[in-house]
Write an enzyme that holds these catalytic residues in place. Structure first.
Site, PDB file in Angstrom:
ATOM      1  N   SER A   7      -3.637 -56.067   3.861  1.00 40.06           N
ATOM      2  CA  SER A   7      -2.381 -56.634   4.356  1.00 40.06           C
ATOM      3  C   SER A   7      -2.484 -57.387   5.677  1.00 40.06           C
ATOM      4  O   SER A   7      -1.525 -58.080   6.038  1.00 40.06           O
ATOM      5  CB  SER A   7      -1.335 -55.522   4.484  1.00 40.06           C
ATOM      6  OG  SER A   7      -1.000 -55.003   3.213  1.00 40.06           O
ATOM      7  N   VAL A   8      -3.583 -57.265   6.403  1.00 45.79           N
ATOM      8  CA  VAL A   8      -3.709 -58.072   7.627  1.00 45.79           C
ATOM      9  C   VAL A   8      -3.785 -59.562   7.289  1.00 45.79           C
ATOM     10  O   VAL A   8      -3.653 -60.409   8.175  1.00 45.79           O
ATOM     11  CB  VAL A   8      -4.937 -57.661   8.484  1.00 45.79           C
ATOM     12  CG1 VAL A   8      -4.765 -56.264   9.046  1.00 45.79           C
ATOM     13  CG2 VAL A   8      -6.215 -57.776   7.698  1.00 45.79           C
TER      14      VAL A   8
END
Length: 557
Positions: free
Chosen positions: A281-282
């Site tokens: 998700s980064v």
């Protein structure tokens, strides 16, 4: 009679007609050409603190054809070449091996016995005064910070040639050029006077890094604590100057002792540069930046994520919870896979790929660090619909921690891409990667992630506004993804009002109940950034919180 005449004639010829021959033979017996060692350049941090220095040492060598005539001296010599406290029978065996070695090489004039002796042992050998045994000055590399900087600095071999890290990358810059001279020796072949300088030794050039040793120590300590606390396999932390891309700190676990690297090379890898991960998700802010850039949405555009999952090409993409109706900002705040997928699929593959590429994914950062990986960003022409969806939340694309830091620096500094740099003052010109307004919009959205409503609340730093994104990804394994093997990450920057520092944290394979990026990586980000704000003397910017805390303190008095 004829013999006498011949000898006399030969003597006259040599002494009168061919004096060069006798002079040459005489000089060969009392003059010797010896090398002059050169000093390798000093490596320092940005403040001039030494990280790699060369110290003078002595090494012992022998002329086998001379030493072999004194066999009784070999045992006392062998006793000084083994560790103190070695049993007598092992000393005898070492002496026998040494005598055998000398006998096998009796046709040579030079054989090393032992390099880089301690001053005490060198003096003991000198006092033995053995004909055919000589001491020679060399230099040995010393690393004051040890394993704290070993992945960045690297090490040299016994001949002082760079083998890893910046010692290897800048070997030609750091290495000096040895010289030579002629010396006069006595009957025991010991030097008694310098006769002639043939060529002066040229010292190597110094190297001032962008690393801040204080921040490097802090990051190393906190990373090691986190890896141990969560039983992780490995971890990395990268800290960049948000404006110019200089590397302020780069640490990994496990690490190694540069003075004794050993045979296990797994701890020698600078994982922050060489190892790639599927970030999870980064990567969502990169997809959102592309969405904003191409006019698909604005931060307040509503996004329906109910019922908490969506099906793309027969594959179910799920959220941690059913977040219902969000806006684009909320997609990042809550880290919605469903939301970012819906937004990303409104882009063409080429549009999305172009944004990722401009932020540095799919190619090496250009630091010149040995073994740097370029990561993987497949050409958009090969993307299927499902692949485009998964890339939006960090699967199907791989990157190093340094590449992630470079991309987040673009968001932090208003859309400018700079090559990360290990050398102070060597940063490259900025390249416009994304529109400054888009970068600021994404940065503002990322600040909501560290609020109590976001997944990264544990990344908060007292009295400072910070922005960032959590990441939790399953690790790839044979036949798919491992159900219980994770990479936990957090990437962010601060202070949010005027970003100065970018920090990326990656923890590989944490064990136990806590494995989410918000629970494992975010607290480490907070600890490193708290120290960075103090070390770099960056003023606070979270004024409302500071005023509340001040009011509470005054009210309590």
């Amino acid at each position: 009679m004829l013999c006498s005449v011949a000898l006399t004639a030969r003597a006259v010829y040599l002494q009168i007609m061919d004096t060069d021959f006798l002079q040459g033979q005489g000089e060969a017996r009392y003059m010797r050409k010896v090398p002059i060692a050169s000093t390798r350049g000093v490596i320092t941090d940005r403040n001039g603190e030494p990280l790699a220095v060369s110290t003078p040492v002595e090494s012992v060598w022998v002329n086998p054809s001379e030493l072999i005539e004194y066999p009784e001296k070999i045992k006392p010599l062998a006793a000084l070449l083994v560790p103190e406290g070695t049993p007598e029978h092992e000393i005898i065996r070492e002496a026998e091996e040494l005598e055998r070695k000398i006998a096998q090489r009796d046709d040579r004039k030079f054989v090393w016995l032992k390099r880089r002796l301690s001053p005490y042992i060198a003096e003991q050998i000198r006092e033995l005064d053995i004909h055919g045994v000589y001491l020679q000055k060399e230099y040995r590399r010393f690393y004051p910070a040890g394993e704290v900087t070993s992945h960045v600095i690297g090490f040299t071999n016994i001949d002082d040639v760079g083998q890893e890290g910046l010692e290897l990358a800048y070997d030609s810059w750091l290495a000096g050029r040895p010289g030579s001279k002629r010396i006069i020796v006595d009957l025991k072949r010991q030097a008694i006077k310098e006769a002639e300088l043939i060529e002066a030794a040229v010292p190597g050039q110094d190297l001032r890094l962008s690393i801040d040793k204080r921040l490097q120590y802090l990051a190393f300590r906190e990373l090691k604590r986190t890896v141990l606390q969560h039983g992780a396999r490995s971890g990395s932390v990268v800290v960049l100057d948000a404006d110019n891309g200089e590397v302020l700190a780069m640490v990994n676990q496990p690490s190694y002792n540069p003075h004794d690297p050993g045979q296990d090379t797994s701890g020698m890898r600078n994982r922050a540069v060489t190892d790639v991960i599927e970030p999870g998700s980064v990567m969502k802010p990169i997809a959102i930046a592309s969405v904003l850039e191409h006019g698909i949405a604005v931060p307040t555009t509503p996004v329906e994520t109910s019922p908490g999952y969506t099906v793309i090409s027969g594959h179910t993409i799920r959220d941690h919870n059913n977040y219902g109706l969000l806006d684009v900002t909320g997609v990042l705040t809550k880290s919605s896979n469903v939301g970012v997928t819906q937004l990303a699929l409104q882009l063409t593959p080429e549009q999305m790929w172009d944004t990722y590429s401009r932020l540095g994914f799919g190619e090496a950062t250009g630091t010149g660090f040995p073994g740097e990986s370029a990561g993987v960003l497949r050409n958009h022409r090969r993307w299927r619909r499902l692949e485009q969806a998964t890339i939006s939340y960090g699967y199907g694309v791989s990157a190093t921690p340094l590449q992630l830091a470079q991309a987040y620096a673009v968001i932090a500094n208003g859309g400018k891409l700079r090559q990360p740099a290990f050398i102070q003052g060597s940063s490259s010109p900025a390249i416009s990667a994304i529109d400054p307004e888009m970068a600021r919009a994404v940065a503002n959205m990322l600040e909501t992630v560290t609020t109590t409503a976001g997944t990264g609340s544990r990344a908060r730093v007292a009295n400072y506004r910070v922005a960032g994104k959590t990441g939790t990804s399953h690790k790839a394994s044979t036949g798919g993804y491992a159900a219980s093997s994770y990479v936990s990450s957090f990437a962010g920057f601060g202070p949010a009002s005027n970003p100065r520092v970018v920090c990326v944290v990656v923890i590989n394979d944490p064990t136990g109940e806590e494995y989410y990026g918000g629970l494992v990586a975010a607290p480490l980000f907070s600890d490193v950034m708290t120290g960075a704000m103090r070390i770099l003397n960056i003023p606070p910017d979270d004024y409302p919180t500071m005023l509340v805390n001040t009011g509470d303190s005054v009210g309590g008095q």
